[in-house]
Design a protein around this motif. Structure first.
Motif, short mmCIF file in Angstrom:
data_model
loop_
_atom_site.label_atom_id
_atom_site.label_comp_id
_atom_site.label_asym_id
_atom_site.label_seq_id
_atom_site.Cartn_x
_atom_site.Cartn_y
_atom_site.Cartn_z
N GLN A 1 -16.49 -18.87 -37.27
CA GLN A 1 -15.75 -17.76 -37.41
C GLN A 1 -14.82 -17.91 -35.96
O GLN A 1 -13.98 -16.85 -35.80
N ASN A 2 -15.04 -18.69 -35.25
CA ASN A 2 -14.58 -18.90 -33.73
C ASN A 2 -13.29 -19.54 -33.97
O ASN A 2 -12.35 -19.50 -32.88
N PHE A 3 -12.62 -20.28 -34.92
CA PHE A 3 -11.26 -20.70 -35.50
C PHE A 3 -10.52 -19.54 -35.30
O PHE A 3 -10.10 -18.70 -36.65
N CYS A 4 -9.38 -19.60 -34.81
CA CYS A 4 -8.07 -18.87 -34.65
C CYS A 4 -6.97 -19.25 -34.56
O CYS A 4 -6.30 -19.95 -33.80
N LEU A 5 -6.44 -18.56 -35.59
CA LEU A 5 -4.84 -19.00 -36.02
C LEU A 5 -3.87 -18.47 -34.74
O LEU A 5 -4.20 -16.80 -35.58
N LEU A 6 -2.82 -18.92 -34.27
CA LEU A 6 -2.48 -17.57 -33.64
C LEU A 6 -0.33 -17.73 -33.88
O LEU A 6 -0.11 -18.91 -33.78
N PHE B 1 -14.65 -26.73 -31.35
CA PHE B 1 -14.96 -24.91 -31.79
C PHE B 1 -16.43 -25.23 -32.05
O PHE B 1 -17.30 -23.48 -32.23
N ALA B 2 -17.09 -26.42 -32.56
CA ALA B 2 -18.85 -26.03 -32.31
C ALA B 2 -19.87 -26.41 -30.65
O ALA B 2 -20.41 -26.47 -30.98
N PHE C 1 -23.02 -31.03 -26.38
CA PHE C 1 -21.80 -30.97 -26.74
C PHE C 1 -21.60 -33.04 -27.82
O PHE C 1 -20.32 -33.17 -28.67
N SER C 2 -23.09 -32.95 -28.59
CA SER C 2 -22.62 -33.77 -28.86
C SER C 2 -23.24 -33.13 -30.79
O SER C 2 -24.01 -33.97 -31.47
N SER C 3 -21.94 -32.26 -31.15
CA SER C 3 -22.24 -31.75 -32.13
C SER C 3 -21.52 -33.52 -33.24
O SER C 3 -21.45 -33.53 -33.10
N SER C 4 -22.44 -33.19 -34.44
CA SER C 4 -21.50 -33.45 -35.76
C SER C 4 -20.37 -33.44 -35.81
O SER C 4 -19.95 -32.43 -35.20
#
Lengths: 197, 197
Positions: B155-160, B128-129, B143-146
């Motif tokens: 914010q961009n994480f959504c449960l469906l 998600f990062a 793509f090398s985020s911690s």
């Protein structure tokens, strides 16, 4: 119809996936999404029957009595989702479907329909003689039909062809994952773009 | 929302399938079909994240930047196709989707969103990062985020959530194959009918 175009660039990774996953018979199954007459999606597992001759058209078979036959008559667009479990990769193949039923006027396609019927196993053929799919369950005797004639496809046997216009290939192996988008333009040429997973 | 209804009759065969196929991690993957804004179908593999508490709602996760987020905002109907390779059976689950994003007002569902985020693996969270999915490929460094904070969903994480109204269960083993249709009526009661394969 002139479908004899150069082999599309996504054929090479798809062929590799089919080869590397060949030990699992279900590697030739994929999920076919279509849209129902009420605008809601439908999704079911179908069997890949190979490509039509030298074209990029995927072959599927369908019983004209099934709900998907009517859905496709109404809305011919489809998206295949094909997940390979050994190599952990997915192909999403979007395109337009053509129904080649007993009344289709093209003699070449009618030959392809006949050949696809002949290539089926006895078990695959006999299902077209079973009672109406999706209706309340009939007695066991209704399913005890003899082997269907390999030389003559029945009226309800229909060849279904998917003509891809977009392919999205995702490899879960990789850090980060690898993903490509293949797009066909109006001149029937394919472009390839590496995209974010 | 009151989702706390009796466990639906299709839960028992689905639970059995999950158990019998548990040796294969991909048994928790299924194909989710939705409809795009142009009326064409879309289809992709997603991961089953369990049921919401004691309800019959299936949990999935989605990045709000993905195309399926916008598709679902526009047309919330979906059909899952779930094929189990060991037991050779298929569940088609049709229903309505709800998006539980960062701005959803229901505090119980917001808690469920938080819990689902916490239950993810580090590998699941870090995606998600990553850069915008589906855009032209960014450099490796992007793509090398911690590791993402397990306590706070971004914010961009959504449960469906999928709320099933119809389930079609097909067992390929059997001669002929066995198939059942489960239907939910307006009073939230489920009926079960054996149908022809």
């Amino acid at each position: 119809m002139n479908f004899e175009l150069p082999i599309a660039p996504w054929r090479s990774p798809l062929g590799r996936a089919l080869h590397r996953n060949r030990s699992q018979p279900y590697s030739r199954y994929f999920q076919l999404a279509t849209v129902q007459t009420d605008g809601r999606p439908a999704n079911r597992t179908v069997v890949f029957r190979g490509f039509l001759g030298d074209t990029n058209l995927l072959k599927i078979i369908v019983d004209t009595r099934s709900q998907k036959f009517d859905q496709i008559l109404h809305q011919p667009w489809a998206e295949i989702c094909w997940y390979f479990t050994i190599t952990r990769e997915q192909f999403r193949i979007a395109g337009q479907l053509s129904l080649i039923d007993a009344n289709h006027p093209d003699s070449e396609l009618q030959k392809a329909r006949q050949q696809t019927w002949q290539d089926l196993s006895d078990n695959g053929r006999v299902q077209f003689a079973w009672p109406h799919p999706g209706k309340p369950r009939d007695d066991q005797e209704a399913f005890s039909s003899s082997v269907a004639d390999p030389a003559h496809p029945p009226q309800n046997f229909c060849l279904l062809l998917l003509d891809p216009v977009q392919v999205d290939h995702l490899e879960l192996r990789g850090d980060p994952q690898n993903r490509w988008c293949y797009l066909r333009d109006n001149s029937q040429n394919w472009s390839t773009t590496a995209i974010n997973p």
